[in-house]
Design a protein around this motif. Structure first.
Motif, PDB file in Angstrom:
ATOM      1  N   SER A 102      -7.455 -12.616  -3.662  1.00  0.00           N
ATOM      2  CA  SER A 102      -6.582 -11.631  -5.268  1.00  0.00           C
ATOM      3  C   SER A 102      -5.673 -10.842  -4.120  1.00  0.00           C
ATOM      4  O   SER A 102      -4.287 -10.595  -4.344  1.00  0.00           O
ATOM      5  CB  SER A 102      -6.859 -11.396  -6.298  1.00  0.00           C
ATOM      6  OG  SER A 102      -7.142 -13.084  -6.848  1.00  0.00           O
ATOM      7  N   VAL A 103      -5.760  -9.644  -3.575  1.00  0.00           N
ATOM      8  CA  VAL A 103      -5.205  -8.509  -3.236  1.00  0.00           C
ATOM      9  C   VAL A 103      -4.416  -8.746  -2.007  1.00  0.00           C
ATOM     10  O   VAL A 103      -3.342  -8.695  -1.792  1.00  0.00           O
ATOM     11  CB  VAL A 103      -6.726  -7.304  -2.761  1.00  0.00           C
ATOM     12  CG1 VAL A 103      -6.541  -6.305  -2.284  1.00  0.00           C
ATOM     13  CG2 VAL A 103      -7.126  -6.859  -3.542  1.00  0.00           C
ATOM     14  N   ASN A 104      -5.475 -10.085  -1.049  1.00  0.00           N
ATOM     15  CA  ASN A 104      -4.369 -10.059   0.426  1.00  0.00           C
ATOM     16  C   ASN A 104      -3.441 -11.004   0.254  1.00  0.00           C
ATOM     17  O   ASN A 104      -1.913 -10.731   1.013  1.00  0.00           O
ATOM     18  CB  ASN A 104      -5.416 -10.340   1.305  1.00  0.00           C
ATOM     19  CG  ASN A 104      -6.604 -10.083   1.489  1.00  0.00           C
ATOM     20  OD1 ASN A 104      -6.000  -8.634   2.760  1.00  0.00           O
ATOM     21  ND2 ASN A 104      -7.464  -9.486   1.206  1.00  0.00           N
ATOM     22  N   VAL A 105      -3.913 -12.357  -0.699  1.00  0.00           N
ATOM     23  CA  VAL A 105      -2.110 -12.869  -0.914  1.00  0.00           C
ATOM     24  C   VAL A 105      -1.543 -12.384  -1.704  1.00  0.00           C
ATOM     25  O   VAL A 105      -0.383 -12.457  -1.357  1.00  0.00           O
ATOM     26  CB  VAL A 105      -3.009 -14.466  -1.873  1.00  0.00           C
ATOM     27  CG1 VAL A 105      -1.736 -14.636  -2.003  1.00  0.00           C
ATOM     28  CG2 VAL A 105      -3.727 -14.505  -0.785  1.00  0.00           C
ATOM     29  N   VAL A 115       8.983  -7.640  -3.776  1.00  0.00           N
ATOM     30  CA  VAL A 115       8.642  -6.381  -4.934  1.00  0.00           C
ATOM     31  C   VAL A 115       8.234  -5.794  -5.515  1.00  0.00           C
ATOM     32  O   VAL A 115       6.510  -5.314  -4.330  1.00  0.00           O
ATOM     33  CB  VAL A 115       7.159  -7.930  -5.525  1.00  0.00           C
ATOM     34  CG1 VAL A 115       6.818  -7.975  -7.470  1.00  0.00           C
ATOM     35  CG2 VAL A 115       7.690  -9.305  -5.746  1.00  0.00           C
ATOM     36  N   PRO A 116       7.752  -4.924  -5.958  1.00  0.00           N
ATOM     37  CA  PRO A 116       8.419  -3.595  -5.465  1.00  0.00           C
ATOM     38  C   PRO A 116       6.109  -3.555  -6.285  1.00  0.00           C
ATOM     39  O   PRO A 116       5.562  -1.910  -6.157  1.00  0.00           O
ATOM     40  CB  PRO A 116       9.004  -2.609  -6.631  1.00  0.00           C
ATOM     41  CG  PRO A 116       9.405  -3.306  -7.671  1.00  0.00           C
ATOM     42  CD  PRO A 116       9.175  -5.189  -6.651  1.00  0.00           C
ATOM     43  N   ALA A 117       6.582  -4.012  -7.640  1.00  0.00           N
ATOM     44  CA  ALA A 117       4.400  -4.237  -8.180  1.00  0.00           C
ATOM     45  C   ALA A 117       4.569  -4.134  -9.805  1.00  0.00           C
ATOM     46  O   ALA A 117       5.312  -5.160 -10.018  1.00  0.00           O
ATOM     47  CB  ALA A 117       5.403  -2.143  -8.634  1.00  0.00           C
ATOM     48  N   ALA A 205       3.280  -2.166  -4.845  1.00  0.00           N
ATOM     49  CA  ALA A 205       2.816  -2.996  -4.097  1.00  0.00           C
ATOM     50  C   ALA A 205       1.927  -2.072  -2.385  1.00  0.00           C
ATOM     51  O   ALA A 205       0.397  -2.842  -2.566  1.00  0.00           O
ATOM     52  CB  ALA A 205       4.303  -3.355  -3.660  1.00  0.00           C
ATOM     53  N   GLY A 206       2.072  -1.163  -2.724  1.00  0.00           N
ATOM     54  CA  GLY A 206       1.284  -0.646  -1.306  1.00  0.00           C
ATOM     55  C   GLY A 206      -0.152  -0.469  -2.238  1.00  0.00           C
ATOM     56  O   GLY A 206      -0.858  -0.020  -1.163  1.00  0.00           O
ATOM     57  N   GLU A 207       0.030  -0.178  -3.069  1.00  0.00           N
ATOM     58  CA  GLU A 207      -1.672  -0.353  -3.827  1.00  0.00           C
ATOM     59  C   GLU A 207      -2.803  -0.786  -4.101  1.00  0.00           C
ATOM     60  O   GLU A 207      -3.353  -1.072  -5.155  1.00  0.00           O
ATOM     61  CB  GLU A 207      -1.803   1.507  -4.368  1.00  0.00           C
ATOM     62  CG  GLU A 207      -1.253   2.293  -4.155  1.00  0.00           C
ATOM     63  CD  GLU A 207      -0.469   3.571  -4.322  1.00  0.00           C
ATOM     64  OE1 GLU A 207      -1.292   2.947  -6.460  1.00  0.00           O
ATOM     65  OE2 GLU A 207      -0.261   4.490  -4.730  1.00  0.00           O
ATOM     66  N   LEU A 208      -2.250  -2.141  -3.940  1.00  0.00           N
ATOM     67  CA  LEU A 208      -3.159  -3.284  -4.288  1.00  0.00           C
ATOM     68  C   LEU A 208      -4.369  -3.900  -4.233  1.00  0.00           C
ATOM     69  O   LEU A 208      -5.006  -3.914  -4.759  1.00  0.00           O
ATOM     70  CB  LEU A 208      -1.858  -4.482  -4.659  1.00  0.00           C
ATOM     71  CG  LEU A 208      -0.658  -5.078  -4.369  1.00  0.00           C
ATOM     72  CD1 LEU A 208       0.455  -6.259  -3.834  1.00  0.00           C
ATOM     73  CD2 LEU A 208      -0.865  -4.580  -5.929  1.00  0.00           C
TER      74      LEU A 208
END
Length: 236
Positions: A102-105, A115-117, A205-208
């Motif tokens: 889920s995180v990687n994809v 997608v910003p967030a 998006a940078g903290e998924l």
């Protein structure tokens, strides 16, 4: 990106067998360009932990999927303008495997589609456990968790029964949980448990990697207080 290891579960007399994972990541609507998603599909193909063999454009979204060895097996990520939906059902996957996927994809897709967030996430985990003191889980639910005398007042046999709880978060950003416990009709020996968690805190998006943390929290809710609750009634 591989998410961190799942913390060691609490000691429990049960060994839950998780048969299904689902995650729905909701975001502000963006254009879904087929070519961009197809490029992500190709990038993922290089990593067996998160790859999908099939690519399909359908009316309900773009589907990245893996064929199942059995008819009921599901492994799919569905991309829609306002959300990404992951499902892994009846496959040999752990919560860590599902979190990693889920995180990687989602990270690849968010970068490609700008997608910003993620605004809201909904996670579902479905597991089976075998009671220690009941050969038929319908007896555990019907005579211990519920009022057997009150049920008998209906004057007719009960095929199955269950319990459902809703636990709202104490703050707007704290996850809420829904819990269902029922006998599994396909195998009455097993108790079917479903935990659904809704998380309303936006994740940039940078903290998924936060997706993995939320999934682990939902799993701990299942393997901790939920199984403690079952144990209270699963007595000789």
């Amino acid at each position: 990106m591989r998410v961190g290891k799942l913390a060691a579960p609490r000691m429990s007399p049960y060994e839950p067998r998780t048969i299904a994972f689902a995650a729905e990541l909701v975001h502000a609507p963006v254009p879904v360009e087929t070519q961009k998603v197809q490029t992500v599909h190709g990038e993922l193909f290089q990593n067996s932990e998160v790859s999908y063999q099939n690519f399909q454009v359908a009316q309900d979204g773009i589907h990245l999927s893996n064929p199942g060895a059995q008819p009921n097996q599901v492994s799919v990520a569905t991309v829609r303008p306002d959300r990404i939906i992951f499902r892994e059902e009846f496959r040999p996957a752990t919560v860590e495997d599902f979190a990693t996927r889920s995180v990687n994809v989602s990270q690849h897709l968010y970068e490609s589609l700008n997608v910003p967030a993620s605004l809201v996430r909904v996670y579902s985990l479905r597991s089976l456990v075998n009671p220690q003191n009941f050969e038929d889980s319908r007896q555990l639910v019907g005579t211990r968790m519920l009022d057997a005398e009150a049920i008998a007042s209906f004057g007719r046999p009960v095929g199955t029964a269950g319990v459902r709880f809703v636990f709202p978060g104490s703050t707007p950003t704290e996850p809420s949980y829904q819990l269902r416990i029922e006998p599994w009709t396909q195998e009455p020996r097993s108790l079917w448990i479903e935990v659904t968690a809704q998380c309303n805190r936006p994740i940039p998006a940078g903290e998924l990697q936060g997706i993995g943390e939320e999934l682990y929290a939902a799993y701990r809710f299942l393997s901790g207080p939920t199984l403690d609750f079952v144990k209270r009634f699963d007595q000789p």
